[in-house]
Design an enzyme around this catalytic site. Structure first.
Site, mmCIF file in Angstrom:
data_model
loop_
_atom_site.group_PDB
_atom_site.id
_atom_site.type_symbol
_atom_site.label_atom_id
_atom_site.label_comp_id
_atom_site.label_asym_id
_atom_site.label_seq_id
_atom_site.Cartn_x
_atom_site.Cartn_y
_atom_site.Cartn_z
ATOM 1 N N LYS A 89 6.532 -7.145 -0.040
ATOM 2 C CA LYS A 89 5.500 -7.560 -0.985
ATOM 3 C C LYS A 89 5.532 -9.087 -1.052
ATOM 4 O O LYS A 89 6.559 -9.712 -0.754
ATOM 5 C CB LYS A 89 5.800 -6.983 -2.376
ATOM 6 N N ASP A 124 -3.985 -7.447 -3.337
ATOM 7 C CA ASP A 124 -3.354 -6.747 -4.458
ATOM 8 C C ASP A 124 -3.987 -7.377 -5.704
ATOM 9 O O ASP A 124 -4.978 -8.107 -5.604
ATOM 10 C CB ASP A 124 -1.833 -6.955 -4.420
ATOM 11 N N THR A 159 -7.956 6.401 -1.339
ATOM 12 C CA THR A 159 -7.070 6.604 -2.501
ATOM 13 C C THR A 159 -7.630 7.736 -3.372
ATOM 14 O O THR A 159 -6.889 8.637 -3.793
ATOM 15 C CB THR A 159 -6.929 5.314 -3.328
ATOM 16 N N LEU A 190 -12.417 4.510 -15.220
ATOM 17 C CA LEU A 190 -13.478 4.882 -14.273
ATOM 18 C C LEU A 190 -13.786 3.687 -13.368
ATOM 19 O O LEU A 190 -14.928 3.263 -13.228
ATOM 20 C CB LEU A 190 -14.747 5.307 -15.037
ATOM 21 N N GLY A 191 -12.733 3.123 -12.799
ATOM 22 C CA GLY A 191 -12.911 1.971 -11.903
ATOM 23 C C GLY A 191 -13.152 2.455 -10.486
ATOM 24 O O GLY A 191 -13.727 3.522 -10.263
ATOM 25 N N VAL A 193 -11.254 3.730 -8.203
ATOM 26 C CA VAL A 193 -10.696 5.040 -7.852
ATOM 27 C C VAL A 193 -11.178 6.112 -8.839
ATOM 28 O O VAL A 193 -11.708 7.157 -8.438
ATOM 29 C CB VAL A 193 -9.149 5.009 -7.841
ATOM 30 N N ASP A 212 -13.109 4.806 -20.771
ATOM 31 C CA ASP A 212 -13.010 3.496 -20.119
ATOM 32 C C ASP A 212 -13.535 2.453 -21.090
ATOM 33 O O ASP A 212 -14.448 2.716 -21.876
ATOM 34 C CB ASP A 212 -13.817 3.469 -18.812
ATOM 35 N N ALA A 252 -6.006 4.057 -14.644
ATOM 36 C CA ALA A 252 -6.264 2.717 -15.174
ATOM 37 C C ALA A 252 -5.047 1.816 -14.988
ATOM 38 O O ALA A 252 -5.081 0.880 -14.193
ATOM 39 C CB ALA A 252 -6.661 2.792 -16.643
ATOM 40 N N ASN A 275 -0.513 3.156 -10.768
ATOM 41 C CA ASN A 275 0.844 2.859 -10.293
ATOM 42 C C ASN A 275 1.826 2.873 -11.458
ATOM 43 O O ASN A 275 1.471 2.501 -12.570
ATOM 44 C CB ASN A 275 0.872 1.461 -9.669
HETATM 45 P P1 NAD Z 1 -10.022 -0.834 -11.199
HETATM 46 O O1 NAD Z 1 -9.639 -2.137 -11.777
HETATM 47 O O2 NAD Z 1 -11.214 -0.762 -10.316
HETATM 48 O O3 NAD Z 1 -10.221 0.263 -12.357
HETATM 49 C C1 NAD Z 1 -9.463 0.337 -13.520
HETATM 50 C C2 NAD Z 1 -10.376 0.856 -14.605
HETATM 51 O O4 NAD Z 1 -9.599 1.074 -15.776
HETATM 52 C C3 NAD Z 1 -11.505 -0.125 -14.962
HETATM 53 O O5 NAD Z 1 -12.749 0.535 -14.969
HETATM 54 C C4 NAD Z 1 -11.102 -0.589 -16.365
HETATM 55 O O6 NAD Z 1 -12.222 -0.911 -17.174
HETATM 56 C C5 NAD Z 1 -10.382 0.641 -16.878
HETATM 57 N N1 NAD Z 1 -9.527 0.379 -18.028
HETATM 58 C C6 NAD Z 1 -8.844 -0.752 -18.326
HETATM 59 N N2 NAD Z 1 -8.239 -0.622 -19.517
HETATM 60 C C7 NAD Z 1 -8.518 0.624 -19.963
HETATM 61 C C8 NAD Z 1 -8.181 1.361 -21.126
HETATM 62 N N3 NAD Z 1 -7.428 0.837 -22.080
HETATM 63 N N4 NAD Z 1 -8.642 2.630 -21.250
HETATM 64 C C9 NAD Z 1 -9.426 3.184 -20.290
HETATM 65 N N5 NAD Z 1 -9.799 2.517 -19.189
HETATM 66 C C10 NAD Z 1 -9.346 1.266 -19.016
HETATM 67 O O7 NAD Z 1 -8.729 -0.331 -10.437
HETATM 68 P P2 NAD Z 1 -8.650 0.804 -9.317
HETATM 69 O O8 NAD Z 1 -8.648 0.170 -7.978
HETATM 70 O O9 NAD Z 1 -9.603 1.899 -9.637
HETATM 71 O O10 NAD Z 1 -7.151 1.322 -9.540
HETATM 72 C C11 NAD Z 1 -6.826 2.143 -10.646
HETATM 73 C C12 NAD Z 1 -5.319 2.378 -10.676
HETATM 74 O O11 NAD Z 1 -4.902 2.958 -9.434
HETATM 75 C C13 NAD Z 1 -4.492 1.082 -10.815
HETATM 76 O O12 NAD Z 1 -3.317 1.377 -11.527
HETATM 77 C C14 NAD Z 1 -4.134 0.744 -9.370
HETATM 78 O O13 NAD Z 1 -2.947 -0.024 -9.291
HETATM 79 C C15 NAD Z 1 -3.927 2.121 -8.798
HETATM 80 N N6 NAD Z 1 -4.102 2.179 -7.334
HETATM 81 C C16 NAD Z 1 -5.300 1.819 -6.780
HETATM 82 C C17 NAD Z 1 -5.450 1.859 -5.388
HETATM 83 C C18 NAD Z 1 -6.760 1.483 -4.730
HETATM 84 O O14 NAD Z 1 -6.934 1.776 -3.537
HETATM 85 N N7 NAD Z 1 -7.710 0.867 -5.430
HETATM 86 C C19 NAD Z 1 -4.385 2.290 -4.586
HETATM 87 C C20 NAD Z 1 -3.183 2.663 -5.199
HETATM 88 C C21 NAD Z 1 -3.060 2.605 -6.568
#
Ligand code: NAD
Length: 379
Positions: A89, A124, A159, A190-191, A193, A212, A252, A275
């Site tokens: 990392k 990241d 993912t 609802l981001g 993933v 969200d 989230a 994570n």
């Molecule tokens: P993202 O930032 O696109 O989505 C996160 C969502 O969570 C956003 O819509 C945000 O508004 C929402 N959020 C923030 N605070 C909140 C709360 N208090 N209550 C409800 N919702 C809330 O991130 P992502 O890429 O969708 O990743 C989501 C999780 O999965 C993270 O923990 C990330 O580390 C993990 N992850 C993602 C990937 C990837 O390929 N994107 C891979 C492995 C792990």
């Protein structure tokens, strides 16, 4: 005196963590303002792979702690996904909103290249694909770049697919069927993933509770539910832990499985992309006692990692999706082993990864340039 003791203890624990690692590189480039640390935990399974995070760390120790923890995590994640990579990392010390420049990422690319193929990296938290397009001008060891640059593009697609296959495996164990129809899932986040997971569950006939802080994302999933003739009920941030549902799907942030939330949970399983979902490893035991099946996050969310690893074979979408679907069987194996040994699912997953690394250690030594994979077509 107490303070001194405390700081001695902290130093000791950082030293212990450093000694678990194969290599640490401190990168300093006054011309571009780059200050970064690259940590390589182990190259037992292959060259180290892991993203590069940019954060305004307050101290060097804080940055060091973070990079050491994250690179070790990557070693386990790579072992679990059975990709031929080790754990690494990088962290860049700085504010991603104000301190980034293309020159800084080119300088970072030069440091990565100086490791001669021992470390591959990409985006990241706090870094973007654009940043790594700059870095890729200086290094062949950059992954997670857009398709137009030879990468795999949006890694949240595999993912999300991995989460769906993790949910299928869990449904099979808990309810005796992979079928989602008639089941209720609570989705936190609802981001990139979470939205895709929510959409696929709705398409499969599931009922959803969603939460969200982003109102646009909430409105969009409700609209999608309407189009599909199903329902996505919106709940508040605190309700996600206490609502009665079949499965909790955290997408989230981490640390959401803790003393306070476990008390409230009224679900049969926890399966999501976030994570580090367990605040502490002991919370895996608390879930087990409550008979809530926990799908170890680093197994379920490996789809993105599988995609970036595949870029080094010469990216192939079908291969990525097929390997991501195998999260289903990996998870079933973890559940089986946990049951057999009467341990938690996170302990079973960790054991599986440690065994894979130990087995490989007996086969070869650490990764060197001479062992650079023949399949690295970008060389
Ligand atoms: P993202 O930032 O696109 O989505 C996160 C969502 O969570 C956003 O819509 C945000 O508004 C929402 N959020 C923030 N605070 C909140 C709360 N208090 N209550 C409800 N919702 C809330 O991130 P992502 O890429 O969708 O990743 C989501 C999780 O999965 C993270 O923990 C990330 O580390 C993990 N992850 C993602 C990937 C990837 O390929 N994107 C891979 C492995 C792990």
């Amino acid at each position: 005196m107490n303070l001194m003791k405390q700081s001695e203890q902290n130093t000791e624990s950082i030293m212990d963590k450093m000694h678990e690692h194969e290599q640490l590189v401190f990168c300093n480039d006054p011309a571009t303002g780059l200050k970064a640390i690259i940590a390589i935990h182990s190259t037992t399974l292959g060259p180290a792979l892991g993203g590069c995070r940019m954060r305004p760390y307050r101290t060097m120790d804080e940055a060091l702690e973070d990079v050491l923890r994250l690179s070790k995590g990557m070693a386990y994640k790579c072992a679990a996904a059975d990709v031929d990579f080790g754990g690494g990392k990088a962290v860049i010390i700085g504010d991603p909103l104000t301190d980034k420049t293309p020159a800084m990422f080119r300088a970072f690319g030069q440091f990565v290249e100086s490791l001669n193929g021992r470390f591959y990296t990409g985006t990241d938290m706090g870094t973007s694909m654009d940043d790594f397009i700059h870095a890729s001008k200086e290094s062949n060891c950059i992954v997670g770049i857009p398709e137009s640059f030879g990468g795999g593009g949006d890694s949240s697609i595999p993912t999300a697919l991995g989460v769906i296959y993790g949910l299928k495996a869990t449904n099979k164990v808990v309810f005796g069927t992979e079928d989602f129809s008639g089941k209720t899932f609570t989705i936190q986040g609802l981001g990139k993933v979470g939205f895709k997971v929510a959409e696929q569950l709705l398409e499969a006939g599931a009922d959803l509770y969603v939460s969200d802080i982003n109102e646009e994302a909430v409105a969009a999933i409700q609209e999608r539910a309407k189009q599909l003739g199903s329902i996505a009920r919106v709940i508040s941030g605190n309700e996600v832990y206490s609502v009665v549902a079949d499965v909790f799907v955290p997408c989230a942030f981490g640390g959401i499985i803790n003393d306070e939330t476990i008390e409230q949970l009224k679900v049969k399983a926890v399966v999501g992309s976030a994570n580090n979902q367990l605040f502490l490893e002991k919370h895996g035991e608390s879930l087990k006692q409550k008979e809530i099946l926990y799908a170890p996050d680093y197994i379920v969310n490996a789809g993105g990692l599988i995609q970036v690893a595949d870029e080094l074979y010469g990216y192939n979408k079908e291969r990525v999706l097929s390997k991501t679907r195998s999260i289903y069987t990996s998870l079933l194996e973890v559940y089986r082993q946990a049951e057999l040994d009467d341990i938690t699912t996170i302990q079973a997953a960790n054991r599986l990864c440690e065994k894979r690394m130990e087995d490989r250690k007996r086969q070869n030594s650490f990764f060197t340039h001479a062992k650079r994979p023949k399949w690295d077509i970008r060389k």
